[in-house]
Scaffold this motif. Structure first.
Motif, short mmCIF file in Angstrom:
data_model
loop_
_atom_site.label_atom_id
_atom_site.label_comp_id
_atom_site.label_asym_id
_atom_site.label_seq_id
_atom_site.Cartn_x
_atom_site.Cartn_y
_atom_site.Cartn_z
N ASP A 57 -23.82 -45.50 -0.49
CA ASP A 57 -23.80 -44.29 -0.01
C ASP A 57 -24.44 -43.15 -1.11
O ASP A 57 -23.79 -42.88 -2.10
CB ASP A 57 -22.22 -43.90 0.41
N LEU A 58 -25.54 -42.79 -0.79
CA LEU A 58 -26.17 -41.97 -1.63
C LEU A 58 -25.66 -40.54 -1.99
O LEU A 58 -25.65 -39.89 -3.10
CB LEU A 58 -27.56 -41.57 -1.15
N MET A 59 -24.29 -40.04 -1.22
CA MET A 59 -23.92 -38.75 -1.24
C MET A 59 -22.73 -39.23 -2.17
O MET A 59 -22.00 -38.20 -2.76
CB MET A 59 -23.40 -38.15 0.01
N SER A 60 -22.38 -40.59 -2.63
CA SER A 60 -21.18 -40.64 -3.50
C SER A 60 -21.64 -41.12 -4.75
O SER A 60 -22.68 -42.08 -5.20
CB SER A 60 -20.34 -41.93 -2.79
N ALA A 85 -34.91 -42.30 0.72
CA ALA A 85 -34.14 -41.83 1.73
C ALA A 85 -33.92 -40.29 2.25
O ALA A 85 -34.21 -39.54 1.24
CB ALA A 85 -32.70 -42.30 1.28
N GLY A 86 -33.90 -40.23 3.36
CA GLY A 86 -34.17 -38.90 4.08
C GLY A 86 -34.20 -38.84 5.69
O GLY A 86 -34.45 -40.02 6.05
N PHE A 105 -29.38 -31.08 3.77
CA PHE A 105 -29.57 -31.16 2.20
C PHE A 105 -28.81 -31.88 1.48
O PHE A 105 -29.23 -32.53 0.73
CB PHE A 105 -28.80 -29.61 1.77
N ASP A 106 -27.60 -32.33 1.98
CA ASP A 106 -26.85 -33.50 1.26
C ASP A 106 -27.75 -34.98 1.20
O ASP A 106 -27.76 -35.52 0.08
CB ASP A 106 -25.48 -33.89 2.06
N LEU A 112 -30.65 -37.73 -3.27
CA LEU A 112 -31.87 -37.75 -4.34
C LEU A 112 -31.34 -37.36 -5.79
O LEU A 112 -31.53 -38.02 -6.70
CB LEU A 112 -33.26 -37.13 -3.96
N LEU A 113 -30.70 -36.38 -5.81
CA LEU A 113 -30.31 -36.00 -7.12
C LEU A 113 -29.23 -36.85 -7.71
O LEU A 113 -29.18 -37.18 -9.10
CB LEU A 113 -29.71 -34.66 -6.92
#
Length: 280
Positions: A57-60, A85-86, A105-106, A112-113
């Motif tokens: 989970d790239l947002m974690s 990813a996007g 944006f997430d 990515l960040l």
């Protein structure tokens, strides 16, 4: 002694990410790849030696950090990170909801960040590495009706990548910002190209652009993802890799036109620009 670079590719279950992973594995590179759905990723790639599929989970931050640790534990080091990813979000700025905008944006920016933030300690300790951030020509040219938020995410990727390039350079880490044009992948499928839930017929240009992308551009894109993957591998093996990399003659043409427009605007308003300085 095997000197092949270890790659990490996010968003690898389809599109350019999947094509790149397969090409890397066929050329005997060790590859870690991420997806939200591990089974889909495994089925898409198949069985290969030197392949590490990861559900992330790239947002974690925790999930991303754990995945980087698994890469290091498995291969001993990490050399090339591809933030691929996007997804595309369609909808004019009036139509699009706050939730839709923030989610785009997430995924496209903050995910990515997270990968950059968690991979940098390893790359710094090695004093080597290469980070590819996959933006889009929409990170240079924003005059696509109905694509304002998507373009904004890619402009953000472009800006943070330019900053990253100077921050990472002292540690021997290369950075490449990739601007693909239209490539013949699943990017325009319903899963990767989302429409605003509140679409308004008053925006005729946006609706026509939406129809054009869904009915005419999809399946007929100029770019060949196999060739794009080859270019990324070539760039990763270069001693002096480019910071800005445009993929596709369409991306080249649109970026060229944008630079000419900017140059014209600069010169046309040069006197006004200079008039705002304090004068000695």
């Amino acid at each position: 002694m095997d000197t092949k670079k270890v790659w990490l590719v996010t968003g690898a279950s389809k599109g350019l990410g999947l094509t790149l992973v397969k090409k890397l594995l066929n050329n005997d590179y060790p590859v870690a790849a991420t997806s939200r759905d591990l089974n889909t990723l495994k089925n898409a790639v198949g069985n290969h030696n030197g392949f590490l599929p990861l559900k992330v989970d790239l947002m974690s931050e925790e999930s991303v950090a754990n995945s980087i640790s698994q890469v290091i534990e498995t291969f001993g080091h990490l050399d090339v990170v591809v933030n691929n990813a996007g997804y595309g979000q369609n909808g004019t700025l009036e139509e699009i909801s706050d939730e839709e905008a923030r989610l785009n944006f997430d995924v496209n920016v903050f995910g990515l960040l997270n990968v950059i933030r968690k991979s940098m300690p390893q790359l710094r300790s090695q004093k080597s590495g290469h980070i590819f951030n996959i933006a889009s020509v929409a990170g240079v040219v924003g005059n696509f009706p109905g694509f304002g938020i998507y373009c904004a995410t890619k402009f953000a990727v472009a800006g943070l990548t330019e900053a990253l390039s100077v921050e990472a350079r002292p540690f021997g880490i290369h950075t490449t910002l990739v601007y693909p044009g239209y490539f013949r992948t699943e990017f325009l499928s319903d899963d990767s190209f989302k429409l605003a839930s509140n679409r308004m017929d008053v925006y005729k240009e946006a609706r026509e652009s939406e129809r054009l992308h869904k009915e005419e551009i999809a399946g007929n894109q100029l770019g060949n993802p196999e060739k794009a993957a080859e270019v990324l591998i070539t760039m990763a093996e270069s001693k002096n890799p480019a910071l800005h990399l445009f993929l596709g003659s369409d991306a080249y043409g649109m970026a060229k036109q944008k630079t000419e427009t900017l140059e014209s605007a600069l010169e046309a308003n040069k006197e006004l620009s200079h008039s705002t300085d304090f004068k000695n």
